[in-house]
Design a protein around this motif. Structure first.
Motif, PDB file in Angstrom:
ATOM      1  N   GLY A  47      80.894  65.310  49.098  1.00 24.44           N
ATOM      2  CA  GLY A  47      81.355  63.933  49.220  1.00 24.44           C
ATOM      3  C   GLY A  47      82.748  63.853  49.821  1.00 24.44           C
ATOM      4  N   GLU A  48      83.613  64.793  49.451  1.00 26.88           N
ATOM      5  CA  GLU A  48      84.962  64.837  50.025  1.00 26.88           C
ATOM      6  C   GLU A  48      84.904  65.124  51.522  1.00 26.88           C
ATOM      7  OE1 GLU A  48      87.031  67.789  47.838  1.00 26.88           O
ATOM      8  OE2 GLU A  48      86.960  66.699  45.935  1.00 26.88           O
ATOM      9  N   LEU A  49      84.006  66.018  51.922  1.00 24.83           N
ATOM     10  CA  LEU A  49      83.870  66.340  53.341  1.00 24.83           C
ATOM     11  C   LEU A  49      83.305  65.161  54.125  1.00 24.83           C
ATOM     12  CD1 LEU A  49      82.538  69.983  52.991  1.00 24.83           C
ATOM     13  CD2 LEU A  49      84.744  69.306  53.946  1.00 24.83           C
ATOM     14  N   ALA A  50      82.427  64.398  53.494  1.00 27.40           N
ATOM     15  CA  ALA A  50      81.879  63.209  54.159  1.00 27.40           C
ATOM     16  C   ALA A  50      82.982  62.201  54.442  1.00 27.40           C
ATOM     17  CB  ALA A  50      80.791  62.586  53.289  1.00 27.40           C
ATOM     18  N   GLN A  51      84.018  62.186  53.604  1.00 26.66           N
ATOM     19  CA  GLN A  51      85.153  61.290  53.832  1.00 26.66           C
ATOM     20  C   GLN A  51      85.922  61.689  55.088  1.00 26.66           C
ATOM     21  OE1 GLN A  51      86.067  58.583  51.875  1.00 26.66           O
ATOM     22  NE2 GLN A  51      84.177  58.900  50.711  1.00 26.66           N
ATOM     23  N   SER A  52      85.738  62.942  55.527  1.00 27.16           N
ATOM     24  CA  SER A  52      86.400  63.426  56.750  1.00 27.16           C
ATOM     25  C   SER A  52      85.491  63.320  57.965  1.00 27.16           C
ATOM     26  CB  SER A  52      86.842  64.885  56.557  1.00 27.16           C
ATOM     27  OG  SER A  52      87.744  65.002  55.486  1.00 27.16           O
ATOM     28  N   ASN A  53      84.453  62.491  57.850  1.00 26.29           N
ATOM     29  CA  ASN A  53      83.527  62.198  58.959  1.00 26.29           C
ATOM     30  C   ASN A  53      82.643  63.378  59.322  1.00 26.29           C
ATOM     31  OD1 ASN A  53      84.408  59.490  59.305  1.00 26.29           O
ATOM     32  ND2 ASN A  53      86.182  60.226  60.454  1.00 26.29           N
ATOM     33  N   LEU A  54      82.396  64.272  58.366  1.00 26.08           N
ATOM     34  CA  LEU A  54      81.418  65.332  58.571  1.00 26.08           C
ATOM     35  C   LEU A  54      80.085  64.883  57.994  1.00 26.08           C
ATOM     36  CD1 LEU A  54      84.150  66.907  58.882  1.00 26.08           C
ATOM     37  CD2 LEU A  54      82.958  68.878  57.895  1.00 26.08           C
TER      38      LEU A  54
END
Length: 260
Positions: A47-54
């Motif tokens: 979820g944290e990585l999704a916040q970085s547009n991954l």
């Protein structure tokens, strides 16, 4: 030499921590702007990585072959431009064969660090060969270890699993030499990581390890050059001392075999 700058879509396994996470974020920031798919077990970190547009996908590589095959099939269906896999997922356990050995943990370590990676490569290969034949360079990037060259006795099974993956990668590079599918092997030294937390060795090892940011920069530069072997520090020294001629010898053996 083709390089990761030509990649359109990159999957990074083990992307929720350590080298995998750092590489996923760094590759996503390349000027070529590839799509990066971060794969890992921990949903909170995905979820944290999704916040970085991954893009993110959940996968536990310690699974059966059929489940892994379905994961790869679904992945290719969702990302038909997928042309690069960076295989960072791994675990490390300590074993002392003078005492009782947890064979379930030992087998799991081999499966995550070696068997699942080989299976993943076999399942993704038809897709990569198809893209490669159409002119799109494809990259398989296994993350091995300097311990696959010079083992540490406390983590003897981990070292053995990485040595197996190193040998496999060398032979696979020879098999694929006339295709547009390229093997770029990452061979880390001791790098800043939470890999060691389970055995309370992090504090001691932190006196010697290479900072993650420094290592990531070196590795990304190697990927952008298209280096077949990418290492640093003690692992680079060990590679030059013990491994540098292996690919040439393996290629010579293959040429000799083809004349049989």
């Amino acid at each position: 030499m083709p390089s990761i700058d030509e990649s359109k879509c990159v999957l990074v396994t083990g992307a929720t921590a350590g080298i995998g996470r750092a590489l996923a974020l760094s590759i996503a920031g390349l000027p070529s702007n590839p799509k990066v798919v971060a794969a890992g077990r921990r949903m909170d970190r995905l979820g944290e990585l999704a916040q970085s547009n991954l893009d993110t996908v959940q996968i536990d590589l310690d699974t059966d072959i059929d489940s892994l095959k379905k994961f790869v099939e679904d992945l290719v269906h969702k990302y038909p431009d997928l042309d690069t896999v960076v295989l960072c997922a791994g675990v490390q356990h300590e074993f002392d064969f003078k005492g009782e050995v947890n064979l379930a943990k030992l087998t799991s370590e081999i499966n995550i660090n070696y068997t699942s990676i080989v299976a993943f490569i076999s399942f993704i290969m038809p897709h990569f060969l198809k893209l490669a034949a159409q002119g799109q360079p494809c990259f398989i990037v296994p993350v091995t270890s300097g311990l696959g060259i010079v083992p540490a006795p406390s983590v003897l099974n981990y070292a053995a699993s990485k040595a197996a993956l190193r040998s496999f990668s060398t032979s696979l590079r020879v098999q694929l030499r006339e295709t547009n599918v390229h093997i770029l092997e990452i061979i880390p030294p001791l790098v800043e990581s939470e890999l060691h937390d389970a055995y309370d060795t992090t504090e001691k090892l932190s006196r010697f390890w290479m900072p993650l940011d420094e290592y990531t920069k070196i590795t990304l530069e190697g990927l952008r050059r298209g280096d077949p072997y990418i290492s640093a520090g003690a692992s680079e020294d060990a590679f030059r001392r013990f491994e540098v001629e292996k690919y040439e010898l393996a290629e010579a053996f293959q040429r000799h075999r083809e004349t049989w």
